[in-house]
Design a protein around this motif. Sequence first.
Motif, PDB file in Angstrom:
ATOM      1  N   THR B  21      55.023  30.832   6.745  1.00  0.00           N
ATOM      2  CA  THR B  21      56.146  29.957   6.369  1.00  0.00           C
ATOM      3  C   THR B  21      57.483  30.630   6.660  1.00  0.00           C
ATOM      4  O   THR B  21      57.555  31.867   6.772  1.00  0.00           O
ATOM      5  N   ARG B  22      58.504  29.844   6.756  1.00  0.00           N
ATOM      6  CA  ARG B  22      59.858  30.349   7.013  1.00  0.00           C
ATOM      7  C   ARG B  22      60.327  31.270   5.890  1.00  0.00           C
ATOM      8  O   ARG B  22      60.978  32.297   6.143  1.00  0.00           O
ATOM      9  N   GLU B  23      59.955  30.916   4.676  1.00  0.00           N
ATOM     10  CA  GLU B  23      60.363  31.732   3.527  1.00  0.00           C
ATOM     11  C   GLU B  23      59.765  33.144   3.618  1.00  0.00           C
ATOM     12  O   GLU B  23      60.443  34.140   3.346  1.00  0.00           O
ATOM     13  N   LEU B  24      58.483  33.135   3.999  1.00  0.00           N
ATOM     14  CA  LEU B  24      57.805  34.441   4.121  1.00  0.00           C
ATOM     15  C   LEU B  24      58.458  35.281   5.236  1.00  0.00           C
ATOM     16  O   LEU B  24      58.718  36.482   5.040  1.00  0.00           O
ATOM     17  N   ASP B  25      58.733  34.612   6.351  1.00  0.00           N
ATOM     18  CA  ASP B  25      59.374  35.322   7.478  1.00  0.00           C
ATOM     19  C   ASP B  25      60.700  35.941   7.045  1.00  0.00           C
ATOM     20  O   ASP B  25      60.967  37.120   7.322  1.00  0.00           O
ATOM     21  N   ASP B  26      61.517  35.132   6.383  1.00  0.00           N
ATOM     22  CA  ASP B  26      62.836  35.611   5.958  1.00  0.00           C
ATOM     23  C   ASP B  26      62.715  36.789   4.999  1.00  0.00           C
ATOM     24  O   ASP B  26      63.477  37.765   5.086  1.00  0.00           O
ATOM     25  N   LYS B  27      61.752  36.664   4.100  1.00  0.00           N
ATOM     26  CA  LYS B  27      61.562  37.713   3.091  1.00  0.00           C
ATOM     27  C   LYS B  27      61.179  39.036   3.766  1.00  0.00           C
ATOM     28  O   LYS B  27      61.751  40.090   3.468  1.00  0.00           O
ATOM     29  N   ILE B  28      60.227  38.930   4.684  1.00  0.00           N
ATOM     30  CA  ILE B  28      59.740  40.156   5.353  1.00  0.00           C
ATOM     31  C   ILE B  28      60.837  40.756   6.244  1.00  0.00           C
ATOM     32  O   ILE B  28      61.066  41.972   6.230  1.00  0.00           O
ATOM     33  N   LEU B  29      61.533  39.903   6.973  1.00  0.00           N
ATOM     34  CA  LEU B  29      62.573  40.421   7.881  1.00  0.00           C
ATOM     35  C   LEU B  29      63.744  41.033   7.109  1.00  0.00           C
ATOM     36  O   LEU B  29      64.310  42.044   7.537  1.00  0.00           O
ATOM     37  N   ALA B  30      64.070  40.412   5.976  1.00  0.00           N
ATOM     38  CA  ALA B  30      65.145  40.978   5.143  1.00  0.00           C
ATOM     39  C   ALA B  30      64.735  42.353   4.621  1.00  0.00           C
ATOM     40  O   ALA B  30      65.540  43.302   4.632  1.00  0.00           O
ATOM     41  N   TYR B  31      63.485  42.449   4.222  1.00  0.00           N
ATOM     42  CA  TYR B  31      62.983  43.738   3.722  1.00  0.00           C
ATOM     43  C   TYR B  31      63.020  44.783   4.841  1.00  0.00           C
ATOM     44  O   TYR B  31      63.409  45.939   4.628  1.00  0.00           O
ATOM     45  N   ALA B  32      62.618  44.337   6.039  1.00  0.00           N
ATOM     46  CA  ALA B  32      62.595  45.266   7.190  1.00  0.00           C
ATOM     47  C   ALA B  32      63.999  45.752   7.532  1.00  0.00           C
ATOM     48  O   ALA B  32      64.195  46.920   7.872  1.00  0.00           O
ATOM     49  N   ARG B  33      64.973  44.847   7.423  1.00  0.00           N
ATOM     50  CA  ARG B  33      66.353  45.250   7.727  1.00  0.00           C
ATOM     51  C   ARG B  33      66.878  46.231   6.681  1.00  0.00           C
ATOM     52  O   ARG B  33      67.518  47.228   7.015  1.00  0.00           O
ATOM     53  N   ASP B  34      66.576  45.917   5.422  1.00  0.00           N
ATOM     54  CA  ASP B  34      67.070  46.786   4.349  1.00  0.00           C
ATOM     55  C   ASP B  34      66.413  48.159   4.365  1.00  0.00           C
ATOM     56  O   ASP B  34      67.009  49.134   3.912  1.00  0.00           O
ATOM     57  N   ASN B  35      65.181  48.192   4.843  1.00  0.00           N
ATOM     58  CA  ASN B  35      64.431  49.453   4.792  1.00  0.00           C
ATOM     59  C   ASN B  35      64.187  50.056   6.172  1.00  0.00           C
ATOM     60  O   ASN B  35      63.267  50.851   6.340  1.00  0.00           O
ATOM     61  N   ALA B  36      65.005  49.675   7.118  1.00  0.00           N
ATOM     62  CA  ALA B  36      64.863  50.246   8.469  1.00  0.00           C
ATOM     63  C   ALA B  36      65.101  51.746   8.410  1.00  0.00           C
ATOM     64  O   ALA B  36      65.977  52.204   7.673  1.00  0.00           O
ATOM     65  N   PRO B  37      64.294  52.491   9.155  1.00  0.00           N
ATOM     66  CA  PRO B  37      64.534  53.951   9.168  1.00  0.00           C
ATOM     67  C   PRO B  37      65.971  54.224   9.581  1.00  0.00           C
ATOM     68  O   PRO B  37      66.505  53.548  10.450  1.00  0.00           O
ATOM     69  N   ARG B  38      66.568  55.175   8.909  1.00  0.00           N
ATOM     70  CA  ARG B  38      67.986  55.448   9.173  1.00  0.00           C
ATOM     71  C   ARG B  38      68.172  55.969  10.585  1.00  0.00           C
ATOM     72  O   ARG B  38      67.473  56.884  10.999  1.00  0.00           O
ATOM     73  N   GLN B  39      69.133  55.327  11.232  1.00  0.00           N
ATOM     74  CA  GLN B  39      69.427  55.735  12.602  1.00  0.00           C
ATOM     75  C   GLN B  39      70.099  57.087  12.571  1.00  0.00           C
ATOM     76  O   GLN B  39      71.045  57.299  11.824  1.00  0.00           O
ATOM     77  N   ARG B  40      69.597  57.965  13.398  1.00  0.00           N
ATOM     78  CA  ARG B  40      70.174  59.307  13.447  1.00  0.00           C
ATOM     79  C   ARG B  40      71.371  59.301  14.360  1.00  0.00           C
ATOM     80  O   ARG B  40      71.259  59.075  15.544  1.00  0.00           O
ATOM     81  N   THR B  41      72.514  59.514  13.748  1.00  0.00           N
ATOM     82  CA  THR B  41      73.722  59.605  14.564  1.00  0.00           C
ATOM     83  C   THR B  41      74.018  61.073  14.797  1.00  0.00           C
ATOM     84  O   THR B  41      74.003  61.860  13.855  1.00  0.00           O
ATOM     85  N   HIS B  42      74.270  61.402  16.011  1.00  0.00           N
ATOM     86  CA  HIS B  42      74.499  62.805  16.360  1.00  0.00           C
ATOM     87  C   HIS B  42      75.972  63.137  16.195  1.00  0.00           C
ATOM     88  O   HIS B  42      76.684  63.362  17.160  1.00  0.00           O
ATOM     89  N   ARG B  43      76.411  63.122  14.924  1.00  0.00           N
ATOM     90  CA  ARG B  43      77.802  63.492  14.696  1.00  0.00           C
ATOM     91  C   ARG B  43      77.922  65.011  14.748  1.00  0.00           C
ATOM     92  O   ARG B  43      77.110  65.718  14.144  1.00  0.00           O
ATOM     93  N   PRO B  44      78.954  65.514  15.439  1.00  0.00           N
ATOM     94  CA  PRO B  44      79.070  66.960  15.529  1.00  0.00           C
ATOM     95  C   PRO B  44      79.374  67.558  14.164  1.00  0.00           C
ATOM     96  O   PRO B  44      80.071  66.953  13.350  1.00  0.00           O
ATOM     97  N   ALA B  45      78.871  68.722  13.924  1.00  0.00           N
ATOM     98  CA  ALA B  45      79.115  69.405  12.660  1.00  0.00           C
ATOM     99  C   ALA B  45      80.586  69.801  12.567  1.00  0.00           C
ATOM    100  O   ALA B  45      81.289  69.843  13.575  1.00  0.00           O
ATOM    101  N   ARG B  46      81.011  70.116  11.341  1.00  0.00           N
ATOM    102  CA  ARG B  46      82.431  70.438  11.136  1.00  0.00           C
ATOM    103  C   ARG B  46      82.845  71.660  11.931  1.00  0.00           C
ATOM    104  O   ARG B  46      83.948  71.770  12.431  1.00  0.00           O
TER     105      ARG B  46
END
Lengths: 180, 189
Positions: B21-46
């Motif tokens: 169902t659409r509700e299930l899809d939305d629920k799962i996709l919202a969860y996936a967005r909220d819990n996506a592995p954190r993108q590693r940004t290569h910010r230079p150290a201080r």
Amino acid sequence: MRSLINRLRSDEALMQAYQRGDADAFECLYHRHKDGLYAFLYRSYPRLAVVEELAQEAWLGVVNAAANYRPEASFKTWLYQIGRNRLVDFWRRRDNQHGSLEDLPEPAASTGGDCRQALGERLLAAIGKLPAAQRNALLLQEQGFSLRDIAHITGDGEETIKSRLRYARRQLRERLGDEE
Amino acid sequence: MSEQKHGHRTERMPLPSPRSTRELDDKILAYARDNAPRQRTHRPARWAAGLATAGIVAVAVLIALPQKPVPQLTKQVEERSSIAQYQAVAPVASMKMTSPVLKEEISSLEEYAREPAPAARELASAGTSAVLDEEQLHEQLKLCAELLEAGHEAQARATYQALREHSPACELPESLEEAIEQDLPTDTP
């Protein structure tokens, strides 16, 4: 543009993109496999309320285990392994692991429409009467998995899967023939 | 996923295929967005900016500093220049040495220069504190005069100089000729 690129990427590449934080990649992956998994779960346990719950648990399991995903095995095999584990857990909770679907009510999706749909319902009912291991092997094969993949998902040997499939088909033929 | 093998795959059964169902899809996709592995940004150290600045400054200083030659290299250059000088002078030297008269003279001079004068040798053997009496002084002056007469002027003068140095109390005249002139008339009968 991005979704178009994602559509061209393999399951494994999409999953790796999601591992890097690309939520769009997961969305593409989800739309690619959601209906297949949902159908597999439904055919294993034709109760929509339960299937909704199991499908949700399976996909959330994918999200939670995404960081540990390694593309050695195919994503689809991994996904169905998670889905089947949720199913087994459910059966355990229901204390019905070795049982069949005989005690279940009639499939909720049954509308008694055309002939093909009626046949499908009869087939599903017959499959529901098979032992769980045979039913699993048969339904996984129906999803397009090879013997090796089914063996990988269920954790059994290929020869065992082969004999389970043989018995399952024979029983199905007998039951459907009897009904004729 | 591997392909089907061994001919076990049969036609798909006409099983029901309900869709999520659409509700299930939305629920799962919202969860996936909220819990996506954190993108590693290569910010230079201080410290990276500081390190980069320090590196640039170091390179600039190295370029700005006057270039000191490497000691070893300098030594090699000096050696090569001295060899070149020697090579330039050597033919002339060898040319000079070919003359036998010159050669003999040079060798005698070298020998003389190496050896101290006889009187000086005697004085040295007697010790620096030795004091000569008048007779000894007379003898030494006589020896110098003889050397001078014999043509050994340099040797005579060197002996006289040694005599002067070792007999400061005598107040000998500066030149050998004066000393001989003052001394010998008294000696000559």
